[in-house]
Design a protein around this motif. Structure first.
Motif, mmCIF file in Angstrom:
data_model
loop_
_atom_site.group_PDB
_atom_site.id
_atom_site.type_symbol
_atom_site.label_atom_id
_atom_site.label_comp_id
_atom_site.label_asym_id
_atom_site.label_seq_id
_atom_site.Cartn_x
_atom_site.Cartn_y
_atom_site.Cartn_z
ATOM 1 N N ILE A 16 20.624 -3.097 -10.236
ATOM 2 C CA ILE A 16 19.705 -2.498 -11.346
ATOM 3 C C ILE A 16 19.184 -1.214 -10.602
ATOM 4 N N GLY A 17 19.034 -1.032 -9.555
ATOM 5 C CA GLY A 17 18.685 0.107 -8.822
ATOM 6 C C GLY A 17 17.262 0.359 -8.680
ATOM 7 N N VAL A 18 16.412 -0.482 -8.990
ATOM 8 C CA VAL A 18 14.892 -0.500 -8.571
ATOM 9 C C VAL A 18 14.251 -1.604 -8.190
ATOM 10 N N SER A 19 13.433 -1.605 -7.379
ATOM 11 C CA SER A 19 12.785 -2.888 -6.796
ATOM 12 C C SER A 19 12.110 -3.693 -8.390
ATOM 13 N N ILE A 20 11.792 -4.978 -8.207
ATOM 14 C CA ILE A 20 11.324 -5.745 -9.180
ATOM 15 C C ILE A 20 10.413 -6.811 -8.277
ATOM 16 N N ASP A 21 9.059 -6.827 -8.778
ATOM 17 C CA ASP A 21 8.028 -7.666 -8.276
ATOM 18 C C ASP A 21 8.778 -9.059 -8.219
ATOM 19 N N PRO A 22 8.653 -9.906 -7.222
ATOM 20 C CA PRO A 22 9.359 -10.975 -6.945
ATOM 21 C C PRO A 22 9.268 -12.012 -8.037
ATOM 22 N N ASP A 23 7.764 -12.138 -8.222
ATOM 23 C CA ASP A 23 7.492 -13.231 -9.123
ATOM 24 C C ASP A 23 7.892 -12.902 -10.670
ATOM 25 N N LEU A 24 7.866 -11.710 -11.100
ATOM 26 C CA LEU A 24 8.514 -11.338 -12.335
ATOM 27 C C LEU A 24 9.944 -11.281 -12.573
ATOM 28 N N LEU A 25 10.602 -11.245 -11.245
ATOM 29 C CA LEU A 25 12.000 -11.347 -11.092
ATOM 30 C C LEU A 25 12.534 -12.850 -11.480
ATOM 31 N N VAL A 26 11.699 -13.822 -10.874
ATOM 32 C CA VAL A 26 11.908 -15.240 -11.067
ATOM 33 C C VAL A 26 11.702 -15.498 -12.501
ATOM 34 N N LEU A 27 10.534 -15.033 -13.121
ATOM 35 C CA LEU A 27 10.337 -15.318 -14.520
ATOM 36 C C LEU A 27 11.215 -14.772 -15.562
ATOM 37 N N ALA A 28 11.869 -13.603 -15.237
ATOM 38 C CA ALA A 28 12.839 -13.085 -15.965
ATOM 39 C C ALA A 28 14.155 -13.953 -15.917
ATOM 40 N N LEU A 29 14.324 -14.698 -14.869
ATOM 41 C CA LEU A 29 15.688 -15.234 -14.675
ATOM 42 C C LEU A 29 15.501 -16.696 -15.111
ATOM 43 N N THR A 30 14.103 -17.086 -15.528
ATOM 44 C CA THR A 30 13.810 -18.373 -16.019
ATOM 45 C C THR A 30 14.197 -18.865 -17.444
ATOM 46 N N HIS A 31 15.338 -19.321 -18.027
ATOM 47 C CA HIS A 31 15.969 -19.953 -19.075
ATOM 48 C C HIS A 31 14.718 -21.005 -19.331
ATOM 49 N N ARG A 32 14.652 -21.177 -20.810
ATOM 50 C CA ARG A 32 13.824 -22.388 -21.285
ATOM 51 C C ARG A 32 14.264 -23.648 -20.746
ATOM 52 N N SER A 33 15.690 -23.700 -20.702
ATOM 53 C CA SER A 33 16.224 -24.991 -20.299
ATOM 54 C C SER A 33 15.874 -25.568 -19.006
ATOM 55 N N PHE A 34 15.806 -24.385 -18.130
ATOM 56 C CA PHE A 34 15.449 -24.659 -16.818
ATOM 57 C C PHE A 34 13.959 -25.170 -16.662
ATOM 58 N N ALA A 35 13.346 -24.258 -17.288
ATOM 59 C CA ALA A 35 11.801 -24.503 -17.336
ATOM 60 C C ALA A 35 11.345 -25.907 -17.851
ATOM 61 N N TYR A 36 11.986 -26.290 -18.973
ATOM 62 C CA TYR A 36 11.920 -27.685 -19.275
ATOM 63 C C TYR A 36 12.028 -28.640 -18.328
ATOM 64 N N GLU A 37 13.507 -28.660 -17.729
ATOM 65 C CA GLU A 37 13.678 -29.752 -16.887
ATOM 66 C C GLU A 37 12.768 -29.540 -15.546
ATOM 67 N N ALA A 38 12.021 -28.683 -15.375
ATOM 68 C CA ALA A 38 11.508 -28.496 -14.262
ATOM 69 C C ALA A 38 9.900 -28.700 -14.295
ATOM 70 N N GLY A 39 9.848 -29.331 -15.609
ATOM 71 C CA GLY A 39 8.263 -29.617 -15.836
ATOM 72 C C GLY A 39 7.335 -28.793 -16.690
ATOM 73 N N GLY A 40 7.926 -27.969 -17.245
ATOM 74 C CA GLY A 40 7.173 -27.024 -17.989
ATOM 75 C C GLY A 40 6.785 -25.807 -17.482
ATOM 76 N N LEU A 41 7.760 -24.989 -16.723
ATOM 77 C CA LEU A 41 7.459 -23.659 -16.024
ATOM 78 C C LEU A 41 7.335 -22.701 -17.145
ATOM 79 N N PRO A 42 6.721 -21.721 -16.741
ATOM 80 C CA PRO A 42 6.959 -20.562 -17.836
ATOM 81 C C PRO A 42 8.422 -19.991 -17.891
ATOM 82 N N THR A 43 8.730 -19.407 -18.988
ATOM 83 C CA THR A 43 9.888 -19.203 -19.168
ATOM 84 C C THR A 43 9.996 -17.538 -19.468
ATOM 85 N N ASN A 44 11.282 -16.907 -19.558
ATOM 86 C CA ASN A 44 11.420 -15.604 -19.743
ATOM 87 C C ASN A 44 11.329 -15.211 -20.906
#
Length: 240
Positions: A16-44
């Protein structure tokens, strides 16, 4: 929070060529299917909403200044082509975004890492994360670097920018009624395939398939447009 496949995610950030805040990167990569199976995490999805707007303003601003002689309709076609699901999914594949997206077991088992809809949404979420990390100017640089080839291609694509609009315009030129689309779908929700027929004056002029209705309709419109290219535009409402 760390990302499963952290090395792949780190490599993604380098592409991508620029740094991304680590927490925001995780959030950006979190699809709702993963969030649901993980107990209701925030999604992207909120980041996707933001990134879509960032992408839209950067692309619109670029097209406005790069093509001062084009009317609004042509600029809108070019923008639509550049920010379409298919176009953004292709960019996501180029930067190997798919393997980094966090998916639930069901989506993983059905090839979710390569689905256009998931790739497109994750790419827009990444742009949202870049914006929140760096602001609009860095986001502009990232968008123009990654979407630049699509912008260049759009300037040369003519009717292919938006086949549905081009077909409608062609029908008007020939004195024909506006096309309508007959769309059917088959398969389970997670792997549904749509078939569209472009109907012009009651006659099927083109057919297309896709994993989304709009993609099937665009493909059908392209086929119908090609079929009407052979029609004499001087014939008033008569299809040869």
């Amino acid at each position: 929070m760390s990302i499963p496949g952290q090395e792949a995610a780190d490599a993604l950030v380098r592409r991508i060529g620029v740094s991304i805040d680590p927490d925001l990167l995780v959030l950006a990569l979190t699809h709702r299917s993963f969030a649901y199976e993980a107990g209701g995490l925030p999604t992207n999805e909120r980041l996707e909403f933001l990134g879509d707007s960032v992408l839209g303003i950067v692309v619109t601003d670029h097209l406005y200044h790069a093509h001062p002689d084009l009317p609004e309709g042509e600029l809108a076609k070019m923008r639509a082509a550049c920010v379409s699901q298919k176009s953004l999914a292709a960019i996501a594949r180029q930067i190997s975004l798919g393997p980094c997206v966090l998916l639930g077991k069901g989506e993983t088992s059905t090839g979710g890492h390569n689905k256009d809809s998931i790739l497109c949404d994750a790419f827009e979420a990444i742009l949202g994360a870049v914006y929140l990390t760096h602001g609009i100017e860095t986001s502009r640089e990232v968008v123009l670097r990654l979407v630049g080839p699509s912008l260049a291609a759009a300037a040369k694509s003519g009717a292919a920018l938006d086949w549905k609009t081009s077909l409608q315009e062609r029908c008007a030129e020939l004195g024909l009624p506006a096309p309508v689309y007959d769309v059917t779908g088959e398969g389970p929700d997670h792997a549904r395939v749509f078939t569209a027929r472009a109907m012009v004056d009651g006659q099927a002029r083109g057919e297309g398939t896709g994993t989304a209705k709009k993609h099937a309709e665009q493909e059908a419109a392209a086929a119908a447009y090609a079929s009407l290219e052979t029609v004499d535009s001087q014939v008033d409402g008569v299809v040869a």
